[in-house]
Scaffold this active site. Structure first.
Site, PDB file in Angstrom:
ATOM      1  N   GLY A  15      -3.141  -7.914  15.365  1.00 33.07           N
ATOM      2  CA  GLY A  15      -2.962  -6.731  14.529  1.00 33.07           C
ATOM      3  C   GLY A  15      -4.229  -6.462  13.740  1.00 33.07           C
ATOM      4  O   GLY A  15      -4.209  -6.305  12.517  1.00 33.07           O
ATOM      5  N   GLY A  17      -6.409  -4.541  12.221  1.00 27.73           N
ATOM      6  CA  GLY A  17      -6.786  -3.304  11.561  1.00 27.73           C
ATOM      7  C   GLY A  17      -7.890  -3.593  10.567  1.00 27.73           C
ATOM      8  O   GLY A  17      -8.729  -4.469  10.791  1.00 27.73           O
ATOM      9  N   LYS A  84       1.787  -4.795  10.754  1.00 26.29           N
ATOM     10  CA  LYS A  84       2.638  -4.204   9.737  1.00 26.29           C
ATOM     11  C   LYS A  84       3.974  -4.940   9.686  1.00 26.29           C
ATOM     12  O   LYS A  84       4.485  -5.410  10.704  1.00 26.29           O
ATOM     13  CB  LYS A  84       2.871  -2.724  10.034  1.00 26.29           C
ATOM     14  CG  LYS A  84       1.616  -1.861   9.991  1.00 26.29           C
ATOM     15  CD  LYS A  84       1.164  -1.631   8.566  1.00 26.29           C
ATOM     16  CE  LYS A  84       0.053  -0.584   8.508  1.00 26.29           C
ATOM     17  NZ  LYS A  84      -0.416  -0.361   7.131  1.00 26.29           N
ATOM     18  N   LYS A 191       2.083 -10.152  -5.858  1.00 24.03           N
ATOM     19  CA  LYS A 191       1.397  -9.159  -5.029  1.00 24.03           C
ATOM     20  C   LYS A 191       2.344  -8.011  -4.676  1.00 24.03           C
ATOM     21  O   LYS A 191       1.954  -6.834  -4.698  1.00 24.03           O
ATOM     22  CB  LYS A 191       0.870  -9.828  -3.750  1.00 24.03           C
ATOM     23  CG  LYS A 191       0.250  -8.870  -2.723  1.00 24.03           C
ATOM     24  CD  LYS A 191      -1.048  -8.261  -3.198  1.00 24.03           C
ATOM     25  CE  LYS A 191      -1.629  -7.281  -2.186  1.00 24.03           C
ATOM     26  NZ  LYS A 191      -1.973  -7.899  -0.905  1.00 24.03           N
ATOM     27  N   ASN A 195       1.894  -3.983  -5.293  1.00 23.31           N
ATOM     28  CA  ASN A 195       2.072  -2.987  -4.238  1.00 23.31           C
ATOM     29  C   ASN A 195       3.131  -1.960  -4.614  1.00 23.31           C
ATOM     30  O   ASN A 195       2.975  -0.760  -4.360  1.00 23.31           O
ATOM     31  CB  ASN A 195       2.460  -3.670  -2.923  1.00 23.31           C
ATOM     32  CG  ASN A 195       1.283  -4.301  -2.218  1.00 23.31           C
ATOM     33  OD1 ASN A 195       0.152  -3.858  -2.362  1.00 23.31           O
ATOM     34  ND2 ASN A 195       1.535  -5.356  -1.460  1.00 23.31           N
ATOM     35  N   GLU A 274       4.661   0.702   5.418  1.00 16.04           N
ATOM     36  CA  GLU A 274       5.453  -0.498   5.140  1.00 16.04           C
ATOM     37  C   GLU A 274       6.375  -0.313   3.947  1.00 16.04           C
ATOM     38  O   GLU A 274       6.846  -1.283   3.358  1.00 16.04           O
ATOM     39  CB  GLU A 274       4.512  -1.677   4.874  1.00 16.04           C
ATOM     40  CG  GLU A 274       3.656  -2.083   6.050  1.00 16.04           C
ATOM     41  CD  GLU A 274       2.783  -3.276   5.744  1.00 16.04           C
ATOM     42  OE1 GLU A 274       3.008  -4.346   6.329  1.00 16.04           O
ATOM     43  OE2 GLU A 274       1.869  -3.128   4.907  1.00 16.04           O
TER      44      GLU A 274
END
Length: 313
Positions: A15, A17, A84, A191, A195, A274
């Site tokens: 993944g 990215g 994700k 965290k 977010n 997400e």
């Protein structure tokens, strides 16, 4: 090479990215064998010209392997899982036949339950990791780094501790600070709190963090988000301190005022976000635990509406 080399001779980033490519590039430029597994356009650009890593000092071309097929994870002894959150279990199932029991998977993902979800399908240890980095991928084959670039990892499994220290040494020698924490789940919740406070609002308004906190009204909404997250975390057995969380929230925007949240970037590009695993997770977990989360529930619904509008448009 450093002393951790025998532990991790082959590193795969699944993944790849912006986040995965950044950490993969940092390891590759330190001399480690790294394969990035990502989308075709990104992979093709890397094969043509190498990965272009944009940092404050300029642009550096990093040579590394890039593949689109998940089978390229075969034989890896360290895997950085960067997909994700909605894709975690499906990708874990795809990886499972290619990994040995002695491999180590680091979940470099948002949310608090990805490592546990991946571990249900993999034959090897999966370690939760907290990622603090500001990156973007302005075009295929290019990763821009804006700030930080450090990890917190941890596991209650005593047998894994030497390997976690080896991970910390591996990344540290590549210029990526890693802390091995006995309270990685608490770190993940903190965290998640950040977010939840920033991502949805940045996405809905398509504004960077600095512009968000310039408005007292937005600061008030963000505080309410944090209060709800802390209440849910405490009900879920986590010892989050409200004052410390609010202080962390206040410190983030000045550290990266120009940063757009990953949710904002997804929304701008018409990609699924997400959000179900951020504010949506808090809303669901709060309902299950009997904790009211009206602000998180509203932000989750608004991002879902904006996603639906982009798809319909």
């Amino acid at each position: 090479m450093n002393d951790s080399t025998p532990f991790f001779a082959h590193i795969a980033v699944v993944g790849a990215g912006a986040v995965g490519s950044f950490f993969g590039a940092m390891l590759a430029r330190a001399g480690h064998r790294v394969v990035l597994i990502g989308r075709p356009a990104h992979v093709e650009a890397i094969r043509r010209e190498g990965l272009q890593l944009q940092m404050k000092g300029g642009t550096e071309r990093v040579a590394l392997e890039a593949q689109t097929d998940i089978a390229a994870v075969q034989g890896a002894d360290l895997v950085l899982l960067c997909v994700k959150s909605p894709d975690t279990e499906a990708v874990a199932l795809e990886m499972a036949p290619h990994l040995g029991a002695d491999a180590l998977v680091l979940s470099l993902q948002n949310g608090v339950d990805n490592a546990a979800r991946a571990a249900r399908h993999l034959p090897c240890a999966v370690v939760p990791s907290v990622v603090y980095v500001a990156t973007a991928m302005p075009a295929p084959g290019i990763v821009a780094h804006f700030g930080r670039g450090d990890l917190v990892i941890g596991s209650p499994d005593a047998a894994l501790q030497p390997r976690l220290q080896a991970v910390a040494a591996l990344f540290g020698a590549a210029g990526v600070p890693v802390v091995v924490s006995p309270d990685v789940m608490g770190e993940l919740w903190r965290k998640l709190m950040l977010n939840c406070a920033y991502n949805a609002i940045s996405a809905i308004a398509q504004q960077p963090y600095g512009a968000m906190v310039a408005l007292p009204e937005i600061q008030a909404v963000m505080r309410e988000v944090v209060e709800e997250v802390v209440a849910v975390a405490r009900a879920d057995g986590q010892r989050l301190d409200l004052d410390a969380c609010l202080q962390a929230m206040d410190q983030l925007a000045p550290a990266m005022p120009g940063q757009m949240s990953s949710t904002a970037q997804d929304l701008a590009r018409g990609k699924p976000s997400e959000i179900d695993h951020l504010n949506g997770f808090i809303a669901r977990r709060g309902e299950a635990l009997g904790v009211a989360t009206p602000v998180n529930r509203t932000l989750h619904a608004l991002v879902r509406l904006a996603e639906a509008a982009r798809r319909g448009g």
